[in-house]
Scaffold this motif. Sequence first.
Motif, mmCIF file in Angstrom:
data_model
loop_
_atom_site.group_PDB
_atom_site.id
_atom_site.type_symbol
_atom_site.label_atom_id
_atom_site.label_comp_id
_atom_site.label_asym_id
_atom_site.label_seq_id
_atom_site.Cartn_x
_atom_site.Cartn_y
_atom_site.Cartn_z
ATOM 1 N N TYR A 122 58.561 89.254 -22.293
ATOM 2 C CA TYR A 122 58.510 87.948 -22.392
ATOM 3 C C TYR A 122 58.065 87.207 -21.158
ATOM 4 N N LEU A 123 58.465 87.627 -19.950
ATOM 5 C CA LEU A 123 58.094 87.391 -18.703
ATOM 6 C C LEU A 123 56.541 87.678 -18.415
ATOM 7 N N LEU A 124 56.221 88.817 -18.869
ATOM 8 C CA LEU A 124 54.823 89.196 -18.872
ATOM 9 C C LEU A 124 53.994 88.092 -19.697
ATOM 10 N N GLY A 125 54.359 87.848 -20.731
ATOM 11 C CA GLY A 125 53.647 87.006 -21.617
ATOM 12 C C GLY A 125 53.796 85.514 -21.201
ATOM 13 N N ASN A 126 54.609 85.292 -20.464
ATOM 14 C CA ASN A 126 54.658 83.633 -19.502
ATOM 15 C C ASN A 126 53.596 83.653 -18.506
ATOM 16 N N ALA A 127 53.419 84.951 -17.805
ATOM 17 C CA ALA A 127 52.429 85.120 -16.914
ATOM 18 C C ALA A 127 50.866 85.029 -17.327
ATOM 19 N N TYR A 128 50.751 85.781 -18.498
ATOM 20 C CA TYR A 128 49.535 85.672 -19.064
ATOM 21 C C TYR A 128 49.242 84.238 -19.228
ATOM 22 N N ARG A 129 50.231 83.507 -20.064
ATOM 23 C CA ARG A 129 50.118 82.225 -20.496
ATOM 24 C C ARG A 129 49.567 81.297 -19.247
ATOM 25 N N LYS A 130 50.246 81.381 -18.180
ATOM 26 C CA LYS A 130 49.913 80.691 -17.132
ATOM 27 C C LYS A 130 48.564 80.790 -16.550
ATOM 28 N N ARG A 131 48.109 82.078 -16.860
ATOM 29 C CA ARG A 131 46.662 82.401 -16.402
ATOM 30 C C ARG A 131 45.468 81.943 -17.396
ATOM 31 N N GLY A 132 45.971 81.510 -18.588
ATOM 32 C CA GLY A 132 45.214 81.243 -19.709
ATOM 33 C C GLY A 132 44.661 82.175 -20.599
ATOM 34 N N ASP A 133 45.434 83.163 -20.453
ATOM 35 C CA ASP A 133 44.995 84.596 -21.021
ATOM 36 C C ASP A 133 45.982 84.641 -22.188
ATOM 37 N N PHE A 134 45.420 83.807 -23.373
ATOM 38 C CA PHE A 134 46.363 83.547 -24.360
ATOM 39 C C PHE A 134 46.919 84.642 -25.316
ATOM 40 N N ALA A 135 45.289 85.492 -25.508
ATOM 41 C CA ALA A 135 45.424 86.656 -26.176
ATOM 42 C C ALA A 135 46.378 87.905 -25.599
ATOM 43 N N GLN A 136 46.411 87.842 -24.597
ATOM 44 C CA GLN A 136 47.326 88.853 -23.811
ATOM 45 C C GLN A 136 48.926 88.333 -23.943
#
Length: 105
Positions: free
Chosen positions: A53-67
């Motif tokens: 979940y935290l990793l998903g949040n980090a990717y989302r912040k980076r704009g990497d929606f697929a990841q």
Amino acid sequence: GSEMCIRDRQTSVKMDIQNEIDKMLRKGQIDEAILRLNEQIQATATPCDRLYYLLGNAYRKRGDFAQALNCYLEAMAINPDSPAVEAHQMLMNIIEFYHKDYYNP
């Protein structure tokens, strides 16, 4: 009774990593946070939905929606009640609203 002790220790470790990651993300250290979480996921014997979940949040912040979506799905597979369920839904809504062409390359 020793099992309880282990579970408690694991929970406190997870809270520590969560605080650490939250701090990193607030400072904009997104790549460091992703690296740290991936290390933590490798080091954890049993998969932990919170880490994904935290990793998903980090990717989302980076704009990497697929990841981000992949990480949320991982978290949901481990724990159907994970906060990732809501995060996944929210991100899907954003993608559908802003990135209509996201699905059709």
